[in-house]
Design an enzyme around this catalytic site. Structure first.
Site, PDB file in Angstrom:
ATOM      1  N   LYS B  32       0.830  -1.203   0.000  1.00 26.24           N
ATOM      2  CA  LYS B  32       0.000   0.000   0.000  1.00 26.24           C
ATOM      3  C   LYS B  32       0.860   1.247   0.000  1.00 26.24           C
ATOM      4  CE  LYS B  32      -4.371  -1.414   0.395  1.00 26.24           C
ATOM      5  NZ  LYS B  32      -4.815  -2.302   1.449  1.00 26.24           N
ATOM      6  N   GLY B  33       1.947   1.136   0.709  1.00 30.07           N
ATOM      7  CA  GLY B  33       2.706   2.343   0.995  1.00 30.07           C
ATOM      8  C   GLY B  33       3.578   2.852  -0.125  1.00 30.07           C
ATOM      9  N   GLY B  34       3.096   2.799  -1.340  1.00 34.99           N
ATOM     10  CA  GLY B  34       3.804   3.481  -2.410  1.00 34.99           C
ATOM     11  C   GLY B  34       5.100   2.856  -2.828  1.00 34.99           C
ATOM     12  N   VAL B  35       5.044   1.647  -3.384  1.00 34.76           N
ATOM     13  CA  VAL B  35       6.218   1.118  -4.054  1.00 34.76           C
ATOM     14  C   VAL B  35       6.136   1.491  -5.530  1.00 34.76           C
ATOM     15  CG1 VAL B  35       6.543  -0.795  -2.489  1.00 34.76           C
ATOM     16  CG2 VAL B  35       5.098  -1.108  -4.474  1.00 34.76           C
ATOM     17  N   GLY B  36       5.097   2.248  -5.855  1.00 34.67           N
ATOM     18  CA  GLY B  36       4.963   2.682  -7.242  1.00 34.67           C
ATOM     19  C   GLY B  36       4.058   1.779  -8.038  1.00 34.67           C
ATOM     20  N   ASP B  61      -8.946   0.504  -5.137  1.00 35.49           N
ATOM     21  CA  ASP B  61      -8.448   1.166  -3.931  1.00 35.49           C
ATOM     22  C   ASP B  61      -9.384   2.308  -3.559  1.00 35.49           C
ATOM     23  OD1 ASP B  61      -6.851   2.249  -1.951  1.00 35.49           O
ATOM     24  OD2 ASP B  61      -5.044   1.516  -2.966  1.00 35.49           O
ATOM     25  N   CYS B 275      22.219   9.635  -0.565  1.00 35.41           N
ATOM     26  CA  CYS B 275      21.942   8.974  -1.829  1.00 35.41           C
ATOM     27  C   CYS B 275      22.923   7.835  -2.063  1.00 35.41           C
ATOM     28  CB  CYS B 275      22.034   9.961  -2.981  1.00 35.41           C
ATOM     29  SG  CYS B 275      21.090  11.450  -2.685  1.00 35.41           S
TER      30      CYS B 275
END
Lengths: 227, 330
Positions: B32-36, B61, B275
């Site tokens: 759910k948490g935005g892995v794309g 969703d 990075c």
């Protein structure tokens, strides 16, 4: 004489089996059966088990974070091994169920079934004749249900044998645990029937000659019974 | 065997028999948490739109992520996406679908509520049912390919791919209807209810069964359905992906693509310490993923951009990277 011995042997085998315990016998026989017919499956199961254990150990030693690929591959193999093992186990257990069914049937035929058949087949035969006048009115009961009057029927003989063997078993057991005193009391007070049975047994084994069946006495009452 | 499969989703585009494509992760944990996921499914849909006749993109969703991504309001009816000729999108709230079903069965009175209890006594059945309903509904709409943004969860997957359990139960119920149906009818008519209620209920159960069976056959056909796993190059995400892959294999659902998202490619001249550290970690897990999946999977690498991928134009640009591997700028 052969009838006496056969019935005694049958009862003895039955009691022996029940003394050892059916489940114990089943386990023994099943182990043998496995070794003969399923040896490859069994060895496969053993191998699989040890393999899974080894893999699991390795899996525990492998860090998932540092060597993810290795870890995942190990886990796959463990999972696959477990699934295979499950399948093998269920196969073996179903084999066991069918085997235990067969084995129990065979045991039953060998013991209770054959006792019943023998008892039914020789229902009109006398196992042996009693000396006239020993038991008074009980003589009728001893030939119950179909044996000629004055004789001992198969059913009663079976019962007597069973009681004797059971008592003998108890004697052996209690002797082994060293409780002779208690045994003596019980022996006197609680098992008159067993005593009677043993007397009969001793009597017929000890002096088979005089009481052996007169020729042609299978039908009809014993001639001198009324005198 | 050692030859690596090419790192693009071209194979999905080329496989013209595909009808259903799922993007996602199996569990709520990091899916759910935005892995794309949404970005990937949108991009895939855009690319598909360029090679196939018509494409439908569905999200179940409740967070309306499609509307967010395209910057356009979508409802539960298929709407054409602005800037594309043959790309449609719809957003369905699965809970509302269930609500509808419940309301429908509520109107049937006593029998209806009983059936509802029966059907929903097993966890996951309701979700599987609503999912199946959606698939059935969509199937009648004649799109050449349908992309699901939200993948079904583990429970639902199990029900959709192992319908035998459910089928057995429902089949038993319907065989029961032959026997006790008439009696029930009499009972209800005696109590003053409508006589044909029970028949209605059993026919409904029967149709449920048919839907699930049909969905199942579609699911297991690798020519028609494929699953695109989306993850990021991190331990938990990889772990979940591995679980998903194993699960899909046991359910006999085809999957041969993994999209690794949000990879960092800092410039050589960059002096951003975060990075660099993060890139090192990502590369480590990426190597692990390659080692694990190279044989059977196309592993697609997508970069983390410096801007949010929103709006049709940006999505279009982004989607090109699904076909031509991304080359980090020197």
């Amino acid at each position: 004489m052969t009838l006496i011995a056969t019935i005694f042997a049958l009862v003895f085998v039955t009691e022996l089996i029940s003394w050892i315990g059916k489940s114990v016998l089943l386990e023994l026989a099943y182990a043998l059966y496995l070794r003969v017919f399923y040896s490859s499956k069994r060895s496969q199961q053993q191998r699989l088990k040890s393999e899974i254990l080894a893999n699991k150990k390795e899996l525990m030693l492998t860090s998932a974070q540092d060597q993810f690929a290795r870890w995942a591959k190990l886990r796959r193999s463990v999972d696959k091994g477990l699934a295979d093992l499950e399948k093998l186990n269920s196969e073996l257990s179903s084999a066991k169920t069918s085997f235990s069914l067969k084995f129990n049937t065979a045991l039953w035929i060998l013991t209770a079934g054959s006792q019943f058949v023998v008892g039914w087949w020789y229902r009109k035969a006398a196992v042996f004749y009693l000396p006239p006048g020993w038991f008074g009115p009980l003589t009728w009961w001893l030939s119950f249900p179909f044996a000629p009057a004055g004789s001992v029927s198969c059913g009663v003989w079976q019962m007597a044998c069973r009681r004797v063997i059971k008592t003998g078993e108890r004697v052996v057991k209690e002797l082994m645990s060293g409780k002779q005193r208690i045994l003596y009391d019980r022996w006197l007070h609680k098992y008159p029937l067993a005593i009677g049975g043993s007397c009969l047994l001793i009597y017929c084994i000890g002096s088979p000659g005089p009481v052996s069946v007169p020729s042609g006495a299978q039908e009809g009452p014993v001639p001198d019974k009324s005198s | 065997m050692s030859e690596t499969l090419e790192p693009t989703l071209q194979n999905v585009l080329d496989q013209t028999s595909l009808k259903w494509i799922f993007c996602g992760m199996s569990y709520s944990c990091c899916g759910k948490g935005g892995v794309g996921k949404t970005t990937t499914s949108c991009s895939l849909a855009i690319q598909l739109a360029s090679v196939r006749e018509s494409v439908l993109l569905i999200s179940t969703d409740p967070a309306h992520n499609l509307s967010d991504a395209f910057g356009q309001k979508f409802s539960k009816d298929a709407t054409k996406v602005n800037g594309f000729d043959n790309l449609y999108a719809m957003e369905i709230d699965p809970t509302s679908a269930i609500q509808e079903m419940v309301e429908q069965s509520d109107s049937n009175g006593m029998m209806g509520s009983m059936m509802q209890d029966l059907a929903f006594a097993i966890p996951g059945v309701d979700e599987a049912m609503s999912f199946a309903e959606i698939m059935k509904h969509v199937k009648s709409m004649e799109y050449s390919v349908i992309v699901f943004d939200t993948a079904p969860t583990g429970h639902t997957l199990r029900f959709l791919s192992f319908p035998t359990v459910l089928e057995k139960a429902l089949g038993k119920l319907s065989s029961l209807s032959g026997r006790i149906g008439p009696m029930l009818n009499q009972m209800t008519s005696m109590m003053g209810g409508q006589a044909d209620q029970t028949e209605d209920m059993f026919s409904k159960l029967e149709s449920m069964r048919a839907v699930i069976t049909e969905v199942n056959t579609q699911f297991k056909d690798p020519e028609k359905t494929t699953f695109v796993c989306v993850c990021i190059s991190e331990f938990l995400s990889l772990y979940e992906t591995e679980r998903l892959v194993q699960e899909l294999t046991t359910y006999e659902i085809d999957t041969h693509n993994i999209v690794v998202n949000q990879l960092l490619f800092p410039k050589q001249s960059s002096n951003c310490e975060h990075c660099r550290v993060r890139q090192g970690m990502q590369q480590k897990y990426l190597n692990e993923a390659h080692e694990l999946y190279d044989e059977f999977f196309h592993i697609v690498q997508l970069p983390l951009l410096t801007e949010e991928v929103r709006g049709p134009a940006k999505l279009k640009d982004f989607s090109k990277m699904l076909v031509t591997p991304y080359k980090p700028a020197e």
